[in-house]
Design a protein around this motif. Structure first.
Motif, PDB file in Angstrom:
ATOM      1  N   GLU A   1       0.821  -1.216   0.000  1.00  0.00           N
ATOM      2  CA  GLU A   1       0.000   0.000   0.000  1.00  0.00           C
ATOM      3  C   GLU A   1       0.854   1.265   0.000  1.00  0.00           C
ATOM      4  O   GLU A   1       0.488   2.264  -0.612  1.00  0.00           O
ATOM      5  CB  GLU A   1      -0.915  -0.009   1.225  1.00  0.00           C
ATOM      6  N   ASP A   2       2.009   1.235   0.647  1.00  0.00           N
ATOM      7  CA  ASP A   2       2.862   2.426   0.724  1.00  0.00           C
ATOM      8  C   ASP A   2       3.418   2.816  -0.646  1.00  0.00           C
ATOM      9  O   ASP A   2       3.559   3.996  -0.941  1.00  0.00           O
ATOM     10  CB  ASP A   2       4.038   2.183   1.676  1.00  0.00           C
ATOM     11  N   TYR A   3       3.738   1.828  -1.471  1.00  0.00           N
ATOM     12  CA  TYR A   3       4.354   2.098  -2.766  1.00  0.00           C
ATOM     13  C   TYR A   3       3.337   2.307  -3.881  1.00  0.00           C
ATOM     14  O   TYR A   3       3.670   2.847  -4.921  1.00  0.00           O
ATOM     15  CB  TYR A   3       5.290   0.954  -3.159  1.00  0.00           C
ATOM     16  N   ARG A   4       2.123   1.843  -3.692  1.00  0.00           N
ATOM     17  CA  ARG A   4       1.120   1.895  -4.748  1.00  0.00           C
ATOM     18  C   ARG A   4       0.851   3.323  -5.210  1.00  0.00           C
ATOM     19  O   ARG A   4       0.806   3.603  -6.398  1.00  0.00           O
ATOM     20  CB  ARG A   4      -0.167   1.239  -4.262  1.00  0.00           C
ATOM     21  N   PHE A   5       0.703   4.234  -4.280  1.00  0.00           N
ATOM     22  CA  PHE A   5       0.413   5.630  -4.629  1.00  0.00           C
ATOM     23  C   PHE A   5       1.607   6.279  -5.325  1.00  0.00           C
ATOM     24  O   PHE A   5       1.445   6.996  -6.303  1.00  0.00           O
ATOM     25  CB  PHE A   5       0.030   6.420  -3.373  1.00  0.00           C
ATOM     26  N   VAL A   6       2.821   5.989  -4.863  1.00  0.00           N
ATOM     27  CA  VAL A   6       4.027   6.581  -5.461  1.00  0.00           C
ATOM     28  C   VAL A   6       4.208   6.095  -6.891  1.00  0.00           C
ATOM     29  O   VAL A   6       4.486   6.885  -7.805  1.00  0.00           O
ATOM     30  CB  VAL A   6       5.268   6.256  -4.602  1.00  0.00           C
ATOM     31  N   VAL A   7       4.025   4.798  -7.126  1.00  0.00           N
ATOM     32  CA  VAL A   7       4.162   4.248  -8.470  1.00  0.00           C
ATOM     33  C   VAL A   7       3.075   4.813  -9.379  1.00  0.00           C
ATOM     34  O   VAL A   7       3.319   5.141 -10.546  1.00  0.00           O
ATOM     35  CB  VAL A   7       4.131   2.702  -8.430  1.00  0.00           C
ATOM     36  N   ALA A   8       1.862   4.970  -8.854  1.00  0.00           N
ATOM     37  CA  ALA A   8       0.766   5.541  -9.646  1.00  0.00           C
ATOM     38  C   ALA A   8       1.083   6.975 -10.057  1.00  0.00           C
ATOM     39  O   ALA A   8       0.825   7.378 -11.196  1.00  0.00           O
ATOM     40  CB  ALA A   8      -0.534   5.489  -8.864  1.00  0.00           C
ATOM     41  N   VAL A   9       1.658   7.762  -9.176  1.00  0.00           N
ATOM     42  CA  VAL A   9       2.003   9.142  -9.508  1.00  0.00           C
ATOM     43  C   VAL A   9       3.114   9.186 -10.552  1.00  0.00           C
ATOM     44  O   VAL A   9       3.071   9.994 -11.488  1.00  0.00           O
ATOM     45  CB  VAL A   9       2.400   9.923  -8.232  1.00  0.00           C
ATOM     46  N   ILE A  10       4.107   8.299 -10.435  1.00  0.00           N
ATOM     47  CA  ILE A  10       5.202   8.263 -11.415  1.00  0.00           C
ATOM     48  C   ILE A  10       4.664   7.894 -12.793  1.00  0.00           C
ATOM     49  O   ILE A  10       4.990   8.540 -13.798  1.00  0.00           O
ATOM     50  CB  ILE A  10       6.303   7.283 -10.959  1.00  0.00           C
ATOM     51  N   ILE A  11       3.822   6.867 -12.871  1.00  0.00           N
ATOM     52  CA  ILE A  11       3.236   6.476 -14.151  1.00  0.00           C
ATOM     53  C   ILE A  11       2.345   7.591 -14.687  1.00  0.00           C
ATOM     54  O   ILE A  11       2.320   7.872 -15.884  1.00  0.00           O
ATOM     55  CB  ILE A  11       2.460   5.152 -14.004  1.00  0.00           C
ATOM     56  N   PHE A  12       1.632   8.259 -13.796  1.00  0.00           N
ATOM     57  CA  PHE A  12       0.743   9.362 -14.166  1.00  0.00           C
ATOM     58  C   PHE A  12       1.526  10.500 -14.811  1.00  0.00           C
ATOM     59  O   PHE A  12       1.101  11.074 -15.808  1.00  0.00           O
ATOM     60  CB  PHE A  12       0.035   9.838 -12.895  1.00  0.00           C
ATOM     61  N   VAL A  13       2.703  10.794 -14.273  1.00  0.00           N
ATOM     62  CA  VAL A  13       3.527  11.875 -14.823  1.00  0.00           C
ATOM     63  C   VAL A  13       4.153  11.456 -16.152  1.00  0.00           C
ATOM     64  O   VAL A  13       4.264  12.256 -17.085  1.00  0.00           O
ATOM     65  CB  VAL A  13       4.606  12.288 -13.800  1.00  0.00           C
ATOM     66  N   LEU A  14       4.548  10.204 -16.279  1.00  0.00           N
ATOM     67  CA  LEU A  14       5.218   9.736 -17.491  1.00  0.00           C
ATOM     68  C   LEU A  14       4.259   9.329 -18.603  1.00  0.00           C
ATOM     69  O   LEU A  14       4.686   9.134 -19.742  1.00  0.00           O
ATOM     70  CB  LEU A  14       6.132   8.555 -17.162  1.00  0.00           C
ATOM     71  N   SER A  15       2.959   9.217 -18.328  1.00  0.00           N
ATOM     72  CA  SER A  15       2.013   8.726 -19.330  1.00  0.00           C
ATOM     73  C   SER A  15       1.904   9.610 -20.572  1.00  0.00           C
ATOM     74  O   SER A  15       1.749   9.065 -21.671  1.00  0.00           O
ATOM     75  CB  SER A  15       0.639   8.484 -18.703  1.00  0.00           C
ATOM     76  N   PRO A  16       1.987  10.944 -20.500  1.00  0.00           N
ATOM     77  CA  PRO A  16       1.947  11.706 -21.756  1.00  0.00           C
ATOM     78  C   PRO A  16       3.125  11.390 -22.682  1.00  0.00           C
ATOM     79  O   PRO A  16       2.953  11.293 -23.903  1.00  0.00           O
ATOM     80  CB  PRO A  16       1.995  13.172 -21.304  1.00  0.00           C
TER      81      PRO A  16
END
Length: 133
Positions: A7-22
């Protein structure tokens, strides 16, 4: 998608993918355009052509004089970002589909907010595509 992570890493990985998705979307679009050109026996554009297109678009002057069009475009962008975030967090897929449909409606409303008959025709076409799918 990220359910197997703690659970601790899920949000961080989601934000990283969110920033790199464009950037990933630009690369995937470039590869798709290149493959389409090869199937038509052409060389096609370079893979980073979407990046060149984006740079050129950002260098142009703004011509939209309608504040409603700006707000509709911002709502479209915001709803798409929310949908990507919901997908990355592993939330309900039906909710994501509804959010993406609402985003498309905001683009159509932006087309209706203009005074050009061509923007109205494009908005009508988009509404028909939404309803038919």
């Amino acid at each position: 998608m990220l359910g197997e992570l703690p659970e601790d890493y899920r949000f961080v990985v989601a934000v990283i993918i969110f920033v790199l998705s464009p950037f990933l979307g630009m690369i995937i679009t470039g590869i798709s355009r290149k493959m389409t050109a090869r199937m038509q026996h052409r060389f096609g554009p370079p893979v980073i052509q979407p990046w060149y297109d984006f740079k050129k678009l950002m260098s142009k002057e703004e011509v939209a004089h309608n504040t409603a069009a700006y707000s509709m475009a911002f709502a479209f962008l915001l709803l798409n970002l929310v949908a990507v975030f919901f997908i990355l967090m592993g939330w309900d897929l039906l909710l994501v589909v509804l959010i993406l449909g609402a985003a498309q409606l905001f683009i159509a409303l932006g087309g209706y907010s203009g005074s050009s008959p061509y923007s109205h025709a494009g908005a009508n076409r988009m509404i028909l595509q939404i309803v038919s799918s």
